[in-house]
Enzyme design. Sequence first.
Site, PDB file in Angstrom:
ATOM      1  N   ASP A 132     -11.676  14.304  -0.400  1.00  0.00           N
ATOM      2  CA  ASP A 132     -11.479  15.619   0.221  1.00  0.00           C
ATOM      3  C   ASP A 132     -10.224  15.680   1.086  1.00  0.00           C
ATOM      4  O   ASP A 132      -9.954  16.693   1.729  1.00  0.00           O
ATOM      5  CB  ASP A 132     -12.712  15.986   1.054  1.00  0.00           C
ATOM      6  CG  ASP A 132     -13.041  14.931   2.101  1.00  0.00           C
ATOM      7  OD1 ASP A 132     -12.219  13.999   2.299  1.00  0.00           O
ATOM      8  OD2 ASP A 132     -14.112  15.029   2.728  1.00  0.00           O
ATOM      9  N   GLY A 133      -9.484  14.585   1.127  1.00  0.00           N
ATOM     10  CA  GLY A 133      -8.244  14.594   1.910  1.00  0.00           C
ATOM     11  C   GLY A 133      -8.467  14.515   3.408  1.00  0.00           C
ATOM     12  O   GLY A 133      -7.526  14.599   4.196  1.00  0.00           O
ATOM     13  N   ASP A 259      -2.848  -2.079  -2.374  1.00  0.00           N
ATOM     14  CA  ASP A 259      -2.345  -0.806  -1.835  1.00  0.00           C
ATOM     15  C   ASP A 259      -2.539  -0.744  -0.320  1.00  0.00           C
ATOM     16  O   ASP A 259      -2.095   0.212   0.312  1.00  0.00           O
ATOM     17  CB  ASP A 259      -3.046   0.381  -2.509  1.00  0.00           C
ATOM     18  CG  ASP A 259      -4.561   0.267  -2.470  1.00  0.00           C
ATOM     19  OD1 ASP A 259      -5.093  -0.708  -3.019  1.00  0.00           O
ATOM     20  OD2 ASP A 259      -5.207   1.152  -1.878  1.00  0.00           O
TER      21      ASP A 259
HETATM   22  P1  AMP Z   1      -8.469   3.111   1.242  1.00  0.00           P
HETATM   23  O1  AMP Z   1      -9.534   2.212   0.677  1.00  0.00           O
HETATM   24  O2  AMP Z   1      -8.920   3.915   2.442  1.00  0.00           O
HETATM   25  O3  AMP Z   1      -7.202   2.399   1.494  1.00  0.00           O
HETATM   26  O4  AMP Z   1      -8.197   4.222   0.126  1.00  0.00           O
HETATM   27  C1  AMP Z   1      -7.919   3.957  -1.218  1.00  0.00           C
HETATM   28  C2  AMP Z   1      -7.342   5.177  -1.869  1.00  0.00           C
HETATM   29  O5  AMP Z   1      -8.255   6.270  -1.782  1.00  0.00           O
HETATM   30  C3  AMP Z   1      -6.042   5.660  -1.263  1.00  0.00           C
HETATM   31  O6  AMP Z   1      -5.215   6.129  -2.277  1.00  0.00           O
HETATM   32  C4  AMP Z   1      -6.497   6.769  -0.339  1.00  0.00           C
HETATM   33  O7  AMP Z   1      -5.498   7.714  -0.105  1.00  0.00           O
HETATM   34  C5  AMP Z   1      -7.643   7.377  -1.122  1.00  0.00           C
HETATM   35  N1  AMP Z   1      -8.638   8.014  -0.252  1.00  0.00           N
HETATM   36  C6  AMP Z   1      -9.504   7.409   0.586  1.00  0.00           C
HETATM   37  N2  AMP Z   1     -10.268   8.322   1.208  1.00  0.00           N
HETATM   38  C7  AMP Z   1      -9.880   9.536   0.763  1.00  0.00           C
HETATM   39  C8  AMP Z   1     -10.289  10.890   1.022  1.00  0.00           C
HETATM   40  N3  AMP Z   1     -11.270  11.181   1.876  1.00  0.00           N
HETATM   41  N4  AMP Z   1      -9.642  11.864   0.373  1.00  0.00           N
HETATM   42  C9  AMP Z   1      -8.663  11.600  -0.488  1.00  0.00           C
HETATM   43  N5  AMP Z   1      -8.233  10.370  -0.790  1.00  0.00           N
HETATM   44  C10 AMP Z   1      -8.825   9.341  -0.173  1.00  0.00           C
HETATM   45 MG    MG Z   2      -5.447   2.464   1.726  1.00  0.00          MG
END
Ligand code: AMP
Ligand code: MG
Length: 492
Positions: A132-133, A259
Site C-alpha cells: 500500500d506504499g 536489496d
Molecule cells: P523490505 O523487506 O521492507 O526491505 O521490503 C522489500 C520490498 O517490498 C521493497 O521493494 C519495499 O519497497 C517493498 N515494500 C515493503 N513494504 C511495502 C508497502 N507497505 N508498500 C509497498 N511496498 C512495500
Molecule cells: Mg528493503
Amino acid sequence: MTTALATNPDTSTSLQWNNQFARLGPAFFTTLQPSPLREPYWVSRNLAMARELGLDADWFGSDSALELFTGNRVDEGSKPLASVYSGHQFGQWAGQLGDGRAILLGGLDTPSGNIEVQLKGAGITPYSRMGDGRAVLRSSIREYLCSEAMHGLGIPTTRALCVTGSDDKVRREEIETAAVVTRTAPSFIRFGHFEHFSYNDQHEELKQLADYVIDNFYPACRDAAQPYAALLEAVSERTAHLMAAWQAVGFCHGVMNTDNMSILGLTIDYGPFQFLDAFDPGHICNHSDNQGRYAYNKQPNIAYWNLFCLGQALLPLMDNQEQALAALEPYKAIFPAALEARMRAKLGLPDVHEDDKGLIDSTFKLLAGNKVDYTIFWRRLCSFTPQSGHEPVRDLFFDRESFNVWAQQYSERIALLDAAARSELMLKTNPKFVLRNHLGEEAIRAAKLKDFSGVDTLQALLQSPFGEHPAHEAKAGFPPDWASSIEISCSS
Ligand code: AMP
Ligand code: MG
C-alpha cells in the site's frame, strides 16, 4: 559552507534541492508525487540532525516542514522519484523490487556534503507490487530510533530526521495508523540496484551506475587497473567493517536481503532488527525467518554471500570471473581482524597478544553458555579489576565455576595494564544504553495514545549511549519478562 535553507522570512519557501541521483536518467527511476496523508502531526523531530543538515530551527518546527516531510507538498526544485532495483530475498532471486514506499525528494547541499532525503511511507509507487506504499507508526518509530541509536554508537547507518503521523488507517495484521520517516544518506543505492541492471542485461546502465558510485563515493577506485573490481573490493571492505560493528555491539538486522545492503556499507532498512538481550549466538530476531537464515551468528557469512551476488552482478564490467573472486577474497581476512580489534577494545586491551583470539572466543563461549545479558555484561566489565571480588560481573552467571576460570584468564591478561586507562577505553566501547526491543515498545505503546514524549526521550538518550544518564538508569537495566514475548516480523 553552504546552507540548505534559503532565506525564508515566512517559513514557507523551499529548501535548495539538487537532483544528483535523477541525473542518472529515467532508466533508474520513475518520477512521481508523494500521496498526502490527512491532518499530519509531528511524532518526533531530530533537532541535532537538523542542525547538521544546516536546517533553520524555526522552519523545522513549522507547518511548512510538517507538510513537506509528510509528502503533502513538494518544494519547487525537488523532483520526487522512486528508484528501481531487484534483489535476492531469503536466498532466492526475487526479480524486480524497487522503492515500493520510499520516495526520494532529492539531495541537499549540507555542511557534510550532498545528503539525499527520502520519505518512507509516502504512498504507492510503480514498485509497490501488492503493498500500500505506507508505513505504520510502530515501524516508523523503530526505524527512526534505531537509525539514531546506531549513529550514536558510531556505526555507519542511514539517518533519520523526523517522523510524522496521521490518523489515516493502514491495514497490517490489525488496523494501525500511518506515519512517514524522513531518512537521509549520501546515497540509498543498494546491491540490488546493480543486480537489477545486470540481470536484465542492461550493461550500459550497469556501467553508468557503477561509474556514478565510483565518481561520487569511491573516487580512489578510478585509478585502479580494474575500477569495477576495485569497487567490489572497497564495498567488501566497508561491509566487513559494518559486520564487525554489528557483531560486537550485538545487533541483529533480521532481513539481510541483497536489496537491503547499502553500497556505502551503511546499515539500511530497519525492520525486525534487535539488539541482543541475553547472549544467544543463534538468535533469530525476525519472526518470519523460519529457517534462521538471518540469525545473529550468520550475519557475517550472509554479508559475504550478498557480496558474492554483487560480484556476480558486476561481472559484465570485468575482464573475467577471477577478478571478482579476487576482489571478494580480502573480506575473509578483514572481517575477523575488524571483529577482533573491536572485541579487544571491549575487553580493554590496548595492545595485541597472540592469545587474545583465544580469550575472545572463550568470552563468547562463556556468555553463550550462561545466556548472559550482552550489554550489561560488557558495561559491568568496565569496572572489573584483578584485585576486586568481581561480584557485579560474577552475579550475571549461574555457572560460577566457569566464570571463575574465565576471570582468572582475563585477570592474567590485564594484570600489567593501567586499570584507569583500560576502564576509560572500555567505557567508550561498551555502551550503557542500546535500543532494546522493550524500550522501543514502551515508547511505541505511548505513541499510539498520542504521547510522543517517550520517543523524544529515547532519541536524545541514544545519541550518547556511552554516557551516564542517572535519570534514565532503568533504561540500562535488564529487560522485563514480557520483552521475550515481543514478536517482530517483516510486517511494517
Ligand atoms: P523490505 O523487506 O521492507 O526491505 O521490503 C522489500 C520490498 O517490498 C521493497 O521493494 C519495499 O519497497 C517493498 N515494500 C515493503 N513494504 C511495502 C508497502 N507497505 N508498500 C509497498 N511496498 C512495500
Ligand atoms: Mg528493503
